[in-house]
Design a protein around this motif. Structure first.
Motif, mmCIF file in Angstrom:
data_model
loop_
_atom_site.group_PDB
_atom_site.id
_atom_site.type_symbol
_atom_site.label_atom_id
_atom_site.label_comp_id
_atom_site.label_asym_id
_atom_site.label_seq_id
_atom_site.Cartn_x
_atom_site.Cartn_y
_atom_site.Cartn_z
ATOM 1 N N LEU A 1 -24.495 7.067 -9.347
ATOM 2 C CA LEU A 1 -24.462 7.092 -7.893
ATOM 3 C C LEU A 1 -24.012 5.741 -7.332
ATOM 4 O O LEU A 1 -23.202 5.689 -6.408
ATOM 5 N N LYS A 2 -24.503 4.656 -7.917
ATOM 6 C CA LYS A 2 -24.081 3.321 -7.492
ATOM 7 C C LYS A 2 -22.586 3.126 -7.720
ATOM 8 O O LYS A 2 -21.884 2.572 -6.883
ATOM 9 N N ARG A 3 -22.103 3.563 -8.892
ATOM 10 C CA ARG A 3 -20.674 3.427 -9.193
ATOM 11 C C ARG A 3 -19.832 4.253 -8.225
ATOM 12 O O ARG A 3 -18.768 3.816 -7.787
ATOM 13 N N LYS A 4 -20.298 5.449 -7.883
ATOM 14 C CA LYS A 4 -19.571 6.306 -6.958
ATOM 15 C C LYS A 4 -19.506 5.662 -5.577
ATOM 16 O O LYS A 4 -18.451 5.667 -4.932
ATOM 17 N N ARG A 5 -20.627 5.090 -5.113
ATOM 18 C CA ARG A 5 -20.643 4.417 -3.816
ATOM 19 C C ARG A 5 -19.723 3.205 -3.813
ATOM 20 O O ARG A 5 -19.010 2.952 -2.836
ATOM 21 N N ALA A 6 -19.746 2.437 -4.894
ATOM 22 C CA ALA A 6 -18.871 1.267 -4.986
ATOM 23 C C ALA A 6 -17.405 1.697 -4.972
ATOM 24 O O ALA A 6 -16.569 1.053 -4.319
ATOM 25 N N PHE A 7 -17.091 2.793 -5.671
ATOM 26 C CA PHE A 7 -15.711 3.287 -5.695
ATOM 27 C C PHE A 7 -15.274 3.705 -4.299
ATOM 28 O O PHE A 7 -14.169 3.377 -3.863
ATOM 29 N N ARG A 8 -16.142 4.442 -3.594
ATOM 30 C CA ARG A 8 -15.796 4.875 -2.234
ATOM 31 C C ARG A 8 -15.598 3.686 -1.307
ATOM 32 O O ARG A 8 -14.682 3.667 -0.489
ATOM 33 N N LYS A 9 -16.454 2.691 -1.437
ATOM 34 C CA LYS A 9 -16.335 1.496 -0.601
ATOM 35 C C LYS A 9 -15.000 0.801 -0.860
ATOM 36 O O LYS A 9 -14.298 0.420 0.083
ATOM 37 N N GLU A 10 -14.635 0.646 -2.131
ATOM 38 C CA GLU A 10 -13.356 0.027 -2.465
ATOM 39 C C GLU A 10 -12.185 0.875 -1.977
ATOM 40 O O GLU A 10 -11.180 0.342 -1.508
ATOM 41 N N LEU A 11 -12.317 2.197 -2.078
ATOM 42 C CA LEU A 11 -11.251 3.088 -1.623
ATOM 43 C C LEU A 11 -11.062 2.975 -0.113
ATOM 44 O O LEU A 11 -9.920 2.885 0.372
ATOM 45 N N TYR A 12 -12.159 2.976 0.654
ATOM 46 C CA TYR A 12 -12.060 2.842 2.104
ATOM 47 C C TYR A 12 -11.444 1.498 2.480
ATOM 48 O O TYR A 12 -10.600 1.419 3.377
ATOM 49 N N LEU A 13 -11.844 0.455 1.797
ATOM 50 C CA LEU A 13 -11.283 -0.863 2.065
ATOM 51 C C LEU A 13 -9.784 -0.888 1.759
ATOM 52 O O LEU A 13 -8.993 -1.440 2.519
ATOM 53 N N PHE A 14 -9.412 -0.242 0.665
ATOM 54 C CA PHE A 14 -7.996 -0.168 0.301
ATOM 55 C C PHE A 14 -7.199 0.590 1.360
ATOM 56 O O PHE A 14 -6.113 0.155 1.773
ATOM 57 N N ILE A 15 -7.721 1.716 1.817
ATOM 58 C CA ILE A 15 -7.005 2.527 2.810
ATOM 59 C C ILE A 15 -6.860 1.764 4.123
ATOM 60 O O ILE A 15 -5.779 1.767 4.731
ATOM 61 N N LEU A 16 -7.927 1.099 4.565
ATOM 62 C CA LEU A 16 -7.842 0.321 5.803
ATOM 63 C C LEU A 16 -6.834 -0.820 5.669
ATOM 64 O O LEU A 16 -6.042 -1.075 6.583
ATOM 65 N N THR A 17 -6.838 -1.484 4.529
ATOM 66 C CA THR A 17 -5.877 -2.563 4.299
ATOM 67 C C THR A 17 -4.451 -2.019 4.276
ATOM 68 O O THR A 17 -3.532 -2.625 4.847
ATOM 69 N N ALA A 18 -4.271 -0.873 3.631
ATOM 70 C CA ALA A 18 -2.934 -0.268 3.569
ATOM 71 C C ALA A 18 -2.445 0.112 4.960
ATOM 72 O O ALA A 18 -1.264 -0.112 5.292
ATOM 73 N N ILE A 19 -3.316 0.663 5.794
ATOM 74 C CA ILE A 19 -2.915 1.036 7.153
ATOM 75 C C ILE A 19 -2.548 -0.212 7.954
ATOM 76 O O ILE A 19 -1.544 -0.227 8.678
ATOM 77 N N PHE A 20 -3.345 -1.265 7.807
ATOM 78 C CA PHE A 20 -3.037 -2.517 8.515
ATOM 79 C C PHE A 20 -1.694 -3.073 8.073
ATOM 80 O O PHE A 20 -0.858 -3.467 8.908
ATOM 81 N N ILE A 21 -1.475 -3.117 6.768
ATOM 82 C CA ILE A 21 -0.216 -3.661 6.253
ATOM 83 C C ILE A 21 0.962 -2.789 6.673
ATOM 84 O O ILE A 21 2.032 -3.302 7.023
ATOM 85 N N LEU A 22 0.768 -1.480 6.653
ATOM 86 C CA LEU A 22 1.844 -0.577 7.078
ATOM 87 C C LEU A 22 2.197 -0.797 8.548
ATOM 88 O O LEU A 22 3.385 -0.827 8.911
ATOM 89 N N GLY A 23 1.186 -0.938 9.385
ATOM 90 C CA GLY A 23 1.437 -1.199 10.802
ATOM 91 C C GLY A 23 2.158 -2.516 10.999
ATOM 92 O O GLY A 23 3.109 -2.622 11.794
ATOM 93 N N LEU A 24 1.729 -3.527 10.266
ATOM 94 C CA LEU A 24 2.385 -4.832 10.340
ATOM 95 C C LEU A 24 3.826 -4.733 9.842
ATOM 96 O O LEU A 24 4.740 -5.301 10.440
ATOM 97 N N PHE A 25 4.005 -3.987 8.784
ATOM 98 C CA PHE A 25 5.335 -3.818 8.202
ATOM 99 C C PHE A 25 6.278 -3.106 9.178
ATOM 100 O O PHE A 25 7.434 -3.493 9.332
ATOM 101 N N ILE A 26 5.789 -2.084 9.830
ATOM 102 C CA ILE A 26 6.627 -1.347 10.791
ATOM 103 C C ILE A 26 7.003 -2.245 11.966
ATOM 104 O O ILE A 26 8.139 -2.208 12.451
ATOM 105 N N THR A 27 6.046 -3.068 12.380
ATOM 106 C CA THR A 27 6.342 -4.004 13.469
ATOM 107 C C THR A 27 7.420 -4.992 13.045
ATOM 108 O O THR A 27 8.334 -5.318 13.827
ATOM 109 N N ILE A 28 7.336 -5.478 11.814
ATOM 110 C CA ILE A 28 8.318 -6.456 11.336
ATOM 111 C C ILE A 28 9.687 -5.808 11.154
ATOM 112 O O ILE A 28 10.721 -6.463 11.366
#
Length: 106
Positions: A44-71
């Motif tokens: 359960l701890k590993r699953k929660r850690a994986f989800r947390k990392e996945l959410y962080l990755f998705i948010l970072t990807a969306i931010f970078i994509l938005g920045l990339f489109i602006t550039i």
């Protein structure tokens, strides 16, 4: 016979001492149910850690994509530079992250 009696008496005393040590130590036996509970909580701890990392990755990807489109609309040379850096640095980051887990899959 006398030697045999001494040995059996000594064995009896050693056995009693061993039982006393076991009683004092009181080593708790872990049941199979407790092992399953520990394994379940670990998973359960590993699953929660994986989800947390996945959410962080998705948010970072969306931010970078938005920045990339602006550039993109402002500078074509910057886009080319970012693409080259991503192609060179991406595999290195992937290898670093998988080695940290102890398994490298290429």
């Amino acid at each position: 016979m006398d030697n045999h009696d001494k040995e059996s008496d000594m064995l009896k005393v050693l056995k009693e001492d061993w039982e006393n040590i076991d009683a004092i130590a009181g080593t708790p036996q872990i049941t199979q149910h407790e092992i399953h509970e520990q394994l379940h909580s670990y998973k359960l701890k590993r699953k929660r850690a994986f989800r947390k990392e996945l959410y962080l990755f998705i948010l970072t990807a969306i931010f970078i994509l938005g920045l990339f489109i602006t550039i993109i609309f402002k500078s074509r040379e910057t886009i080319l530079f970012i693409q080259v850096c991503a192609c060179l640095i991406g595999p290195v980051i992937y290898l670093f992250l998988t080695k940290r887990e102890g398994k490298v899959r290429l």
